[in-house]
Design an enzyme around this catalytic site. Structure first.
Site, mmCIF file in Angstrom:
data_model
loop_
_atom_site.group_PDB
_atom_site.id
_atom_site.type_symbol
_atom_site.label_atom_id
_atom_site.label_comp_id
_atom_site.label_asym_id
_atom_site.label_seq_id
_atom_site.Cartn_x
_atom_site.Cartn_y
_atom_site.Cartn_z
ATOM 1 N N ASP A 318 0.995 -1.168 -0.035
ATOM 2 C CA ASP A 318 -0.135 -0.101 -0.049
ATOM 3 C C ASP A 318 0.892 1.318 0.060
ATOM 4 O O ASP A 318 1.908 1.195 0.704
ATOM 5 C CB ASP A 318 -0.963 -0.168 1.242
ATOM 6 C CG ASP A 318 -1.740 1.173 1.190
ATOM 7 O OD1 ASP A 318 -2.758 1.098 0.411
ATOM 8 O OD2 ASP A 318 -1.782 2.190 2.053
ATOM 9 N N GLU A 347 1.588 0.195 -5.041
ATOM 10 C CA GLU A 347 1.064 1.442 -5.596
ATOM 11 C C GLU A 347 2.396 2.263 -5.614
ATOM 12 O O GLU A 347 2.963 2.630 -4.664
ATOM 13 C CB GLU A 347 -0.085 2.007 -4.565
ATOM 14 C CG GLU A 347 -1.256 1.088 -4.384
ATOM 15 C CD GLU A 347 -2.106 1.911 -3.506
ATOM 16 O OE1 GLU A 347 -3.324 2.321 -3.921
ATOM 17 O OE2 GLU A 347 -1.808 2.034 -2.264
#
Length: 641
Positions: A318, A347
């Protein structure tokens, strides 16, 4: 004040044997540390307090004789006249709600034959087909028919069905043909009261509490620390028996809040600071300082622990742009020593401004500096469906014009290709961001923001359900025929929606909304079933054709040739391979278009706007009529010519 000398040993936490347990904590600036022993994981049951001794490299230690298995413990730290009590940052087991650590013999948590358990192997990263799911979402709805709804064991169940006798849960995911599931946070997170399941609280779990412990609300008994561990292992082993790998969604960019065990243990060491303020690239009020030696050590050892102890096959990071490149490359190196087939991606951006310079961040523009670590392509997401932050913005499939360059960019996996006009591609500054398609995770929806179906509903309210199904099928076809690694949100394949209220509201951020908004429903309409079958066919076709799974940028440049079309909304290209040539065509013009085939041979039709799979559905010679909104894939067997 003591110096913050990094500890280079591998025995932080509680090291258990039947004869004794050794405890070691890194807290160099503490004035004193006391080990507190408890009979249970909660309640007033303190049984002993034992002073720890200052030891090497900023650590405190104590050895307690006897069998401490299933004893709970905390540390009490004194610093500058203040006292705090905390769970062990290196906990591998905890009591309810994670406030007390637990001494445990991890061998007792292994399911039968777990030593032999392992995930699937693969030749190349582009062979993967990843579906994002949640432990709770996947089985919590009554239509799943599972015995343990919303639990690890619910996802481990075989033979579960809906009222019509159709597969649900584990069997359903197997039926899709996917190779891996990416499971949303299942480490111990802070936002759910594990002691009160009747509250039916909901949260995605992007609020870490104990990084090396499974979330207790997904277990059948969160009060006994060993139960959640055994049940998570049973779930992972169940996926592995079906040939499906498990990728763990991890959040090392921030903690739930600044009252964390890390902060209590060594204040303002584990977080990035901007003077006296905390840097906030996570957009959650704090930002982990991954470049600090003990924080880097913590993260690296954490992922290695999950890979060794739980047989996790990969990790999705994340807000990976908050982490530094050196830490991510160390993670890659160490995990490959454990499992050469480990899968790493994340990400490639931040959620705000960081004090760490951009050249050190593990983000898209630095992808070439990362070793075997992929990144989500927001390019294909926003080009195909419309910009993620502008709900009414249309993308290629929903009618946006002048998208030829963007579609070509996405179809070639983000690597440099001579037929892509990078000067005209304004979405990614500087042109291409990757050196290999194996680093590109292609997707059009995930847990964040609107689902694909909801995006189409909001951006094209003038269309009926049939037209939106056509757009959905085209979007899926573009993901599965693009170079790179395909990824989709569980439920996207049956037009998943997230209703947020009685008045038809739709949620774009359902992280803490009720079960009813988030769970997967297995009572499908005929239209949803048809969409499912289309996804299954796309997955099967991709697996059967190597031309869709190229691994090298030069191979893509040499073998993909774009055709010049009269309509800007029609993009067609051929993919040459020694054994076959494929022709892929997308049309989003809203009107039928004529495709002139590139040579005077008979082509086999495998995919059109309604059907997809490995079996031929027709043959075409000279030219064909493209659907108004849809994809067509044709093939010629070169070995038989």
């Amino acid at each position: 004040m003591q110096q913050r000398i990094p500890y280079d040993g591998n025995d932080l936490g509680a090291v258990y044997t039947k004869k004794y347990t050794a405890f070691r904590l890194w807290a160099p600036t503490a004035d004193a540390v006391t080990l507190c022993l408890y009979r249970e994981g909660d309640g007033d049951c303190l049984s002993d307090t034992l002073p720890m001794k200052r030891d090497v490299q900023g650590t405190w230690t104590i050895r307690v004789d006897g069998d401490l298995r299933h004893v709970y413990y905390t540390y009490r730290l004194e610093r500058s006249g203040k006292t705090v009590e905390l769970q062990d940052p290196y906990s591998v087991a905890v009591g309810v709600n994670g406030q007390r650590s637990m001494v445990l013999d991890l061998k007792e948590t292994d399911p039968e034959n777990f030593k032999e358990d392992h995930g699937p192997v693969f030749s190349n990263r582009t062979d993967l087909v990843i579906c994002e799911i949640s432990v709770l979402d996947s089985t919590a709805d009554g239509s799943s028919g599972v015995k343990y709804p919303g639990k690890y064991l619910g996802l481990a169940e075989k033979g579960t069905k809906n009222k019509e006798g159709e597969a649900t849960g584990l069997d359903y995911f197997k039926s899709l043909g996917i190779t891996h599931v990416q499971i949303m946070p299942m480490y111990d997170f802070a936002s759910i009261d594990e002691a009160a399941p009747k509250k039916r609280e909901y949260n995605w779990g992007y609020d870490p509490l104990n990084y090396n412990v499974p979330e207790g609300s997904f277990s059948t008994d969160p009060f006994h620390g060993e139960v959640r561990i055994r049940e998570m292992k049973e779930m992972i082993a169940a996926f592995h028996r079906e040939g499906i790998g498990v990728i763990m969604d991890v959040v090392y960019n921030h903690t739930y809040d600044l009252d964390s065990c890390l902060q209590k243990c060594e204040p303002d060491y584990y977080y990035r600071m901007n003077g006296t303020r905390y840097s906030n690239a996570s957009a959650c009020g704090n930002e982990i300082a991954s470049e600090q030696p003990m924080m880097r050590k913590y993260i690296v050892e954490s992922v290695c622990y999950w890979a060794r102890e739980y047989h996790v096959d990969g990790f999705r990071f994340d807000l990976m742009g908050v982490l530094d490149i050196d830490t991510m490359n160390e993670i890659s190196r160490r995990l490959k020593e454990i499992n050469p087939y480990i899968i790493l991606y994340g990400e490639g951006w931040t959620g705000g401004t960081s004090t760490m310079p951009e050249f050190r961040r593990a983000m898209k523009r630095n992808a070439r500096m990362l070793d075997g670590i992929g990144m989500f392509s927001d390019d294909i997401r926003d080009m195909v469906r419309g910009h993620v932050f502008y709900n009414k913005d249309c993308g290629y499939v929903s009618g946006k014009e002048k998208m030829k360059v963007a579609v070509r960019y996405c179809a070639t996996g983000g690597v440099w290709h001579p037929q892509v006009d990078y000067a005209a591609y304004t979405y990614a500054a500087g042109g291409t961001w990757t050196d290999t398609p194996e680093k590109v995770i292609n997707y059009v929806s995930c847990h964040d923001n609107l689902t694909l179906w909801d995006k189409l509903q909001i951006s094209r309210p003038d269309c009926d359900a049939g037209e939106r199904f056509a757009m959905n099928r085209l979007a899926a076809a573009m993901v599965f025929t693009a170079q790179g690694v395909p990824f989709f949100l569980g439920g996207e394949e049956f037009a998943r929606t997230k209703p947020a209220g009685k008045n038809g509201e739709i949620s774009e951020n359902s992280y803490n909304l009720p079960y009813e908004t988030n769970v997967l429903r297995y009572d499908w309409s005929d239209g949803q079933k048809g969409l499912q079958q289309y996804y299954r066919g796309l997955i099967a076709f991709r697996k059967a054709h190597k031309g869709l799974r190229m691994t090298d940028a030069e191979e893509i440049r040499q073998n993909i040739l774009f055709m010049e079309m009269t309509s800007e909304q029609t993009i067609a290209f051929t993919i040459r391979q020694p054994e076959e040539t494929l022709l892929v065509a997308y049309n989003a013009s809203g009107r039928k278009e004529t495709l002139l085939l590139p040579d005077d041979r008979t082509w086999t039709l495998y995919i059109d706007d309604l059907h997809a799979g490995t079996r031929p559905i027709g043959s075409v010679h000279s030219n064909m009529e493209l659907p108004a909104t849809g994809c067509v894939v044709l093939g010629i067997n070169e070995l038989s010519c």
